[in-house]
Design an enzyme around this catalytic site. Structure first.
Site, short mmCIF file in Angstrom:
data_model
loop_
_atom_site.label_atom_id
_atom_site.label_comp_id
_atom_site.label_asym_id
_atom_site.label_seq_id
_atom_site.Cartn_x
_atom_site.Cartn_y
_atom_site.Cartn_z
N LYS A 1 4.32 -3.97 -4.73
CA LYS A 1 3.82 -2.80 -3.97
C LYS A 1 2.79 -2.00 -4.78
O LYS A 1 2.84 -0.79 -4.84
CB LYS A 1 4.98 -1.94 -3.50
CG LYS A 1 5.95 -2.73 -2.60
CD LYS A 1 7.01 -1.86 -1.97
CE LYS A 1 7.88 -2.63 -0.99
NZ LYS A 1 8.77 -3.64 -1.58
N ARG A 2 1.84 -2.70 -5.37
CA ARG A 2 0.81 -2.06 -6.17
C ARG A 2 -0.33 -1.56 -5.31
O ARG A 2 -0.41 -1.87 -4.11
CB ARG A 2 0.28 -3.04 -7.22
CG ARG A 2 1.30 -3.52 -8.25
CD ARG A 2 1.88 -2.38 -9.06
NE ARG A 2 2.51 -2.85 -10.29
CZ ARG A 2 3.81 -3.13 -10.43
NH1 ARG A 2 4.65 -2.98 -9.43
NH2 ARG A 2 4.28 -3.54 -11.59
#
Lengths: 270, 270
Positions: A93-94
């Site tokens: 979830k960057r």
């Protein structure tokens, strides 16, 4: 592995199961917990026991980072242990501004050679683009998530389109890539919303994270989510990897994975 | 260091400068690049040269992760080298469902004992809450970012409130914490928007990331962003740490940091 190869694997194995290696070190079976390489040993046993019943493995990076250097080492070893016949997902979830997102893309596509990585959409196109620039890699953008907090922002109605924010995210992000390099996270606790999602993005794969311990129904998810290429990866983490707290953890994980796989086979109608 | 201590440091040092250690390994001075511990050595020299002219250091985790295990080691060593008189920020932009966000909070508040971490808001309250539960730690939520992509979603108008999404994010997230444990990222290229932001959250600290190489004006940012406790951290990364590509990189970094600090002193009116 690219999307075409994933579709081929789904055809061969007749399931679309992703096993989530959210390996929480505090939940390891007692006989393993004290071993120096406990997380990797656990993952290795889970992979051996489940690989015939799934097409993908997802590593949530949070569970590895929280163990510091040792955790990153375990993540690396686990990734390299996964057979090349399985689609690998870094659930990280960057997302950051362009030049920084390039560093994250390098991290999860080169340094750790995952097939795909999850990306948060809030910062917009230049935060997603660096991931999409990799050939034969897949970017998985958060569309609708399965947690309670998805109501806070994802379900806000927009003035211009009168749609929900997550619908606009799907529409806009889909235009930045193709079904060949772009998937979406689609939360399973809102199975009825999968019809809406399929309407917006008929061809992209959906990664559905919320079946099992998080409570979605596999039948509903499959009914609304499947498309002509399957187009679906359904993840189960705790329900599989922590199916038994004892020495038979891997065996039990295999049993549960097989149950999922067989149920999926029936929905594929093959 | 908590927020009260940060305010005290700003009063003593008379600046609100945060130095961004976005240490891109491909941009290191030639004489350092080949050293085995180049990133840490670079950071160490930058910290020595700038610590008298700033109150905070921000490490963008992407630049460390992209170096794999070695990078995490450099991040750890750098964090421990930063004097306890400086407020430390893990610019990680994390966020996941509740039990997973807890793992990220553990990573950046315990395993790597940063004072604060940046968090993405898209997944809502339960993705932010685990960070807020730490006493004497600060959660920095993305409000408005400084990149072009901020237009894609952050500037969407909402139906019910007729405000922009980022305004709703500020309003809602602010209600989950206090100015003592909650800051916001507020992009500086929209300095005129800082007045709007200050109106919504008069008391929270703002972390402004976009001054220097990203192009915001320090004067404008200070004019609209400062409040009675300063309430502002202005970050500069490349403009300071890569001020010179040569052997004098640290000296030049110190000179540029000092210039920022002196300009800030004039805006503080002390």
């Amino acid at each position: 592995m690219n999307i075409q190869q994933l579709i081929e694997q789904i055809r061969q194995k007749k399931n679309y199961l992703c096993v989530g290696l959210d390996t929480d070190i505090t939940k390891l079976p007692a006989h393993l917990a004290a071993r120096p390489d406990a997380v990797f040993e656990f993952n290795k046993a889970i992979i051996d026991a489940t690989k015939d019943h799934c097409v993908s493995y997802k590593l949530n990076t949070a569970f590895y980072e929280s163990q510091g250097l040792k955790g990153w080492e375990a993540m690396e070893k686990t990734l390299h242990y996964i057979p090349s016949t399985h689609f690998t997902i870094a659930d990280a979830k960057r997302g950051d501004i362009g030049n920084t997102s390039s560093q994250y893309a390098k991290t999860f596509f080169e340094v750790l050679p995952f097939d795909s990585v999850t990306v948060a959409p809030y910062m917009g196109e230049d935060s997603v683009r660096p991931f999409l620039e990799y050939e034969n890699k897949v970017t998985i953008v958060l569309g609708l998530t399965s947690n309670k907090g998805s109501n806070d922002f994802q379900y806000l109605k927009l003035e211009q389109s009168s749609t929900y924010l997550f619908e606009e995210v799907l529409t806009k992000v889909a235009s930045w890539g193709t079904p060949g390099n772009l998937m979406f996270v689609a939360g399973a606790t809102q199975a009825s919303q999968l019809a809406t999602i399929r309407n917006i993005i008929p061809d992209n794969f959906l990664l559905v994270p919320g079946v099992g311990a998080q409570g979605g129904s596999l039948e509903e998810v499959s009914k609304y989510g499947l498309n002509k290429n399957a187009g679906l990866l359904v993840n189960a983490s705790r329900a599989i990897i922590f199916a038994s707290p004892g020495e038979d953890f891997a065996e039990k994980a295999g049993v549960v994975a097989k149950e999922y796989a067989e149920e999926m086979r029936s929905y594929l109608g093959v």
